[in-house]
Enzyme design. Structure first.
Site, mmCIF file in Angstrom:
data_model
loop_
_atom_site.group_PDB
_atom_site.id
_atom_site.type_symbol
_atom_site.label_atom_id
_atom_site.label_comp_id
_atom_site.label_asym_id
_atom_site.label_seq_id
_atom_site.Cartn_x
_atom_site.Cartn_y
_atom_site.Cartn_z
ATOM 1 N N ASP A 190 -3.529 3.041 -10.296
ATOM 2 C CA ASP A 190 -4.132 1.875 -10.943
ATOM 3 C C ASP A 190 -5.372 2.373 -11.698
ATOM 4 O O ASP A 190 -5.601 3.585 -11.796
ATOM 5 C CB ASP A 190 -4.420 0.750 -9.936
ATOM 6 C CG ASP A 190 -5.627 1.029 -9.043
ATOM 7 O OD1 ASP A 190 -6.167 2.165 -9.073
ATOM 8 O OD2 ASP A 190 -6.036 0.112 -8.296
ATOM 9 N N HIS A 191 -6.153 1.425 -12.204
ATOM 10 C CA HIS A 191 -7.334 1.802 -12.995
ATOM 11 C C HIS A 191 -8.331 2.623 -12.175
ATOM 12 O O HIS A 191 -9.000 3.492 -12.711
ATOM 13 C CB HIS A 191 -8.005 0.544 -13.567
ATOM 14 C CG HIS A 191 -8.271 -0.508 -12.537
ATOM 15 N ND1 HIS A 191 -7.254 -1.264 -11.979
ATOM 16 C CD2 HIS A 191 -9.419 -0.918 -11.923
ATOM 17 C CE1 HIS A 191 -7.778 -2.103 -11.099
ATOM 18 N NE2 HIS A 191 -9.077 -1.903 -11.038
ATOM 19 N N CYS A 234 -5.115 5.170 -6.159
ATOM 20 C CA CYS A 234 -5.913 4.002 -6.532
ATOM 21 C C CYS A 234 -7.365 4.350 -6.217
ATOM 22 O O CYS A 234 -7.688 5.525 -6.033
ATOM 23 C CB CYS A 234 -5.423 2.719 -5.849
ATOM 24 S SG CYS A 234 -5.646 2.630 -4.066
ATOM 25 N N THR A 283 -9.358 3.866 -3.576
ATOM 26 C CA THR A 283 -9.507 4.500 -2.265
ATOM 27 C C THR A 283 -8.226 5.165 -1.782
ATOM 28 O O THR A 283 -8.245 5.898 -0.796
ATOM 29 C CB THR A 283 -9.881 3.446 -1.207
ATOM 30 O OG1 THR A 283 -8.838 2.448 -1.203
ATOM 31 C CG2 THR A 283 -11.222 2.786 -1.515
ATOM 32 N N GLY A 284 -7.128 4.823 -2.388
ATOM 33 C CA GLY A 284 -5.809 5.255 -1.909
ATOM 34 C C GLY A 284 -5.248 4.323 -0.847
ATOM 35 O O GLY A 284 -4.082 4.443 -0.466
ATOM 36 N N ILE A 285 -6.060 3.379 -0.390
ATOM 37 C CA ILE A 285 -5.635 2.521 0.730
ATOM 38 C C ILE A 285 -4.618 1.473 0.275
ATOM 39 O O ILE A 285 -3.515 1.372 0.824
ATOM 40 C CB ILE A 285 -6.853 1.851 1.405
ATOM 41 C CG1 ILE A 285 -7.762 2.915 2.042
ATOM 42 C CG2 ILE A 285 -6.377 0.871 2.483
ATOM 43 C CD1 ILE A 285 -9.101 2.367 2.542
ATOM 44 N N GLY A 286 -4.992 0.687 -0.730
ATOM 45 C CA GLY A 286 -4.094 -0.391 -1.154
ATOM 46 C C GLY A 286 -2.751 0.126 -1.620
ATOM 47 O O GLY A 286 -1.690 -0.415 -1.255
ATOM 48 N N HIS A 298 5.496 17.263 9.797
ATOM 49 C CA HIS A 298 5.821 16.384 10.924
ATOM 50 C C HIS A 298 6.376 15.029 10.516
ATOM 51 O O HIS A 298 7.169 14.452 11.256
ATOM 52 C CB HIS A 298 4.576 16.172 11.800
ATOM 53 C CG HIS A 298 4.201 17.386 12.593
ATOM 54 N ND1 HIS A 298 3.264 17.357 13.600
ATOM 55 C CD2 HIS A 298 4.626 18.669 12.515
ATOM 56 C CE1 HIS A 298 3.139 18.570 14.121
ATOM 57 N NE2 HIS A 298 3.945 19.390 13.474
ATOM 58 N N HIS A 304 10.695 16.211 15.378
ATOM 59 C CA HIS A 304 10.068 15.257 14.465
ATOM 60 C C HIS A 304 11.098 14.317 13.836
ATOM 61 O O HIS A 304 10.769 13.186 13.482
ATOM 62 C CB HIS A 304 9.282 16.000 13.390
ATOM 63 C CG HIS A 304 8.241 16.903 13.962
ATOM 64 N ND1 HIS A 304 7.170 16.426 14.681
ATOM 65 C CD2 HIS A 304 8.140 18.258 13.976
ATOM 66 C CE1 HIS A 304 6.438 17.448 15.101
ATOM 67 N NE2 HIS A 304 7.011 18.573 14.690
HETATM 68 C C1 RB5 Z 1 -9.241 -1.747 -7.551
HETATM 69 O O1 RB5 Z 1 -10.499 -2.223 -7.888
HETATM 70 C C2 RB5 Z 1 -9.244 -1.245 -6.123
HETATM 71 O O2 RB5 Z 1 -9.253 -2.314 -5.250
HETATM 72 C C3 RB5 Z 1 -8.049 -0.364 -5.880
HETATM 73 O O3 RB5 Z 1 -8.078 0.713 -6.762
HETATM 74 C C4 RB5 Z 1 -7.916 0.241 -4.504
HETATM 75 O O4 RB5 Z 1 -9.059 0.927 -4.132
HETATM 76 C C5 RB5 Z 1 -7.429 -0.661 -3.435
HETATM 77 O O5 RB5 Z 1 -7.186 -0.252 -2.296
#
Ligand code: RB5
Length: 146
Positions: free
Chosen positions: A7-8, A64, A66-69, A97, A132
């Site tokens: 994403d951005h 993204c 954080t990479g989380i979403g 693994h 595994h």
């Molecule tokens: C976008 O602003 C941000 O929420 C996305 O890139 C990401 O960090 C979500 O987990």
């Protein structure tokens, strides 16, 4: 083939990692976007990359902020094992693994040189199988729980 998407929040790092994989590692990679820093929704890019990974038994990279979403979104797709990594040891271990087929990273949390070392570890490590595989079979069974 390796598919990459972002994403951005991950755009700048995606540009660097695309170039690194294509030019330095000399591997085939396709960029599924996004292609600029306009605000977009990360689940759309998780879907684009993961559909290719499943259809072609390929590998994917998602970035993204954080990479989380984007990793949460990817892991909703049946057959995807997406690992969010912030250092190369985890990238190596998730191949050995977990047979992770998608790597996620954070463009706002992980510098480009560190990210390159994570990518290199991920792409150069094979699944160990054995005990595994039994665990992966149990993860696959969880996908069928409604
Ligand atoms: C976008 O602003 C941000 O929420 C996305 O890139 C990401 O960090 C979500 O987990």
């Amino acid at each position: 083939m390796i598919y990459i998407g972002c994403d951005h929040g991950g755009f700048a790092l995606k540009q660097e990692i695309f170039k690194y994989i294509k030019e330095d590692l000399a591997l085939e990679i396709e960029d599924l976007g996004c292609y600029d820093t306009s605000s977009v929704d990360y689940p759309d890019y998780a879907e684009k990359v993961c559909n290719k990974v499943i259809a072609e038994n390929a590998q994917g990279i998602l970035i993204c902020g954080t990479g989380i979403g984007i990793s949460i979104a990817a892991n909703k797709i049946k057959g995807i094992r997406c690992a969010l990594c912030s250092e190369p040891f985890s990238a190596e271990m998730t191949r050995k693994h977990n047979n992770a087929n998608v790597l996620a990273m954070g463009g706002r949390t992980t510098g480009s040189e560190l990210a390159k070392s994570i990518v290199k570890a991920f792409l150069s490590t094979d699944f160990e199988g054995g005990r595994h595989q039994n665990r992966l079979d149990k993860i696959a069974a969880l996908e069928n729980i409604k």
